[in-house]
Design an enzyme around this catalytic site. Structure first.
Site, PDB file in Angstrom:
ATOM      1  N   HIS A 155      19.125 -45.793   7.459  1.00 36.96           N
ATOM      2  CA  HIS A 155      18.218 -46.959   7.455  1.00 36.96           C
ATOM      3  C   HIS A 155      18.125 -47.556   8.862  1.00 36.96           C
ATOM      4  CE1 HIS A 155      19.631 -47.244   3.121  1.00 36.96           C
ATOM      5  NE2 HIS A 155      18.327 -47.280   2.974  1.00 36.96           N
ATOM      6  N   ASP A 215      13.644 -38.616   1.533  1.00 34.50           N
ATOM      7  CA  ASP A 215      12.783 -38.818   0.353  1.00 34.50           C
ATOM      8  C   ASP A 215      11.388 -38.296   0.703  1.00 34.50           C
ATOM      9  OD1 ASP A 215      14.610 -40.480  -1.430  1.00 34.50           O
ATOM     10  OD2 ASP A 215      14.688 -41.579   0.446  1.00 34.50           O
TER      11      ASP A 215
HETATM   12  O1  PAF Z   1      13.312 -45.556  -0.470  1.00 35.40           O
HETATM   13  C1  PAF Z   1      13.640 -46.649  -0.981  1.00 35.40           C
HETATM   14  O2  PAF Z   1      14.685 -47.201  -0.700  1.00 35.40           O
HETATM   15  C2  PAF Z   1      12.705 -47.294  -2.010  1.00 35.40           C
HETATM   16  O3  PAF Z   1      12.064 -46.328  -2.777  1.00 35.40           O
HETATM   17  C3  PAF Z   1      11.673 -48.240  -1.359  1.00 35.40           C
HETATM   18  C4  PAF Z   1      10.746 -47.474  -0.438  1.00 35.40           C
HETATM   19  C5  PAF Z   1      12.385 -49.326  -0.600  1.00 35.40           C
HETATM   20  C6  PAF Z   1      10.817 -48.906  -2.445  1.00 35.40           C
HETATM   21  O4  PAF Z   1      11.584 -49.712  -3.285  1.00 35.40           O
END
Ligand code: PAF
Length: 269
Positions: free
Chosen positions: A31, A141
């Protein structure tokens, strides 16, 4: 770094170079890489933390989702985030439901019905509220990234969606909020996911597809994984691979002692 909890507090932000990093918290280096990438383009970086119930088809998964707000805020501040938006659950009041297209029904969407409807529904709302110029998503993802890119192209044509390379631990395991549930021995076993993907990537040819996939599934099953899917798609549109495909996605989802882990490799042919 500002922290706000209500969309009305956002209204005062008068910046036409906002970059959004939507998250569900329990942040790891993957992140923070998104935050750093956004920051490096000189944007005003907005991170959102919201554990979105709409995207969990499994109630226990939602209940067990780790909440680590204090640590998350510290990490965001250190990474150069400018503002954190922590919406409360009333963000869901009268929310417009977005139905994901058919390409949501393969890979993760096949085993998690409604998941991508929930993802697009919350992102639609967050994009409307924050009015970003760019948005950052992790390529771990990958299906989410493609669906969001398509959704944005149709509904937020000026919004640029950036996909950022997966961060891995020293053994190759993709960083994920779910890794927190893995014990030391499970973390070691989990590193075999990336080993198998790498083997497939290094040995891929159109003709060897089935053999490679079947062998990897056998290897992982022998190690105690329950393989949900291991598939290869054309990376550009998530269609079946053809002889003329130029980039492939080798994607996997497994359960290890009930914990769902996903990963992928994108390979140019
Ligand atoms: O990837 C994620 O953490 C979630 O799917 C997101 C993009 C924050 C949407 O809730």
């Amino acid at each position: 770094m500002k922290v706000i909890r209500s969309a009305s507090d956002y209204d005062f932000i008068n910046n036409n170079n906002i970059s959004i990093v939507p998250t569900m918290g329990n942040l790891h280096d993957g992140h923070l890489e998104l935050i750093k990438s956004a920051k490096s383009s000189n944007a005003y970086v907005v991170a959102t933390i919201f554990i979105n119930p709409l995207q969990f088809n499994d109630k226990n998964d939602y209940k067990n989702y780790p909440i680590t707000i204090e640590e998350d805020l510290k990490a965001l501040e250190t990474s150069g985030c400018d503002l954190v938006f922590l919406p409360s659950s009333n963000i869901l009041d009268n929310i417009k439901t977005i139905n994901a297209p058919n390409s949501a029904n393969i890979l993760c969407g096949k085993s998690r019905p409604g998941h991508f409807d929930g993802v697009l529904t919350i992102l639609n709302k967050l994009f409307q509220l924050t009015n970003p110029k760019t948005a950052y998503f992790g390529l771990k993802d990958y299906q989410q990234y493609i669906l969001v890119k398509d959704f944005a192209a149709k509904n937020f044509p000026d919004l640029i969606i950036n996909g950022i390379k997966t961060k891995r631990d020293i053994n190759g395991l993709a960083l994920s909020s779910r890794n927190i549930h893995l014990k030391e021995d499970q973390l070691k076993i989990a590193s075999n996911i990336y080993k198998e993907l790498t083997y497939i990537s290094n040995h891929y040819s159109y003709a060897s597809y089935d053999d490679l996939i079947n062998q990897a599934i056998t290897n992982l099953s022998d190690l105690g994984f329950n393989v949900d899917y291991l598939l290869i798609y054309d990376a550009s549109r998530l269609n079946n691979v053809t002889k003329s495909s130029t980039e492939i996605l080798i994607a996997i989802a497994v359960y290890l002692d009930g914990i769902r882990l996903i990963d992928n490799i994108i390979k140019k042919l």
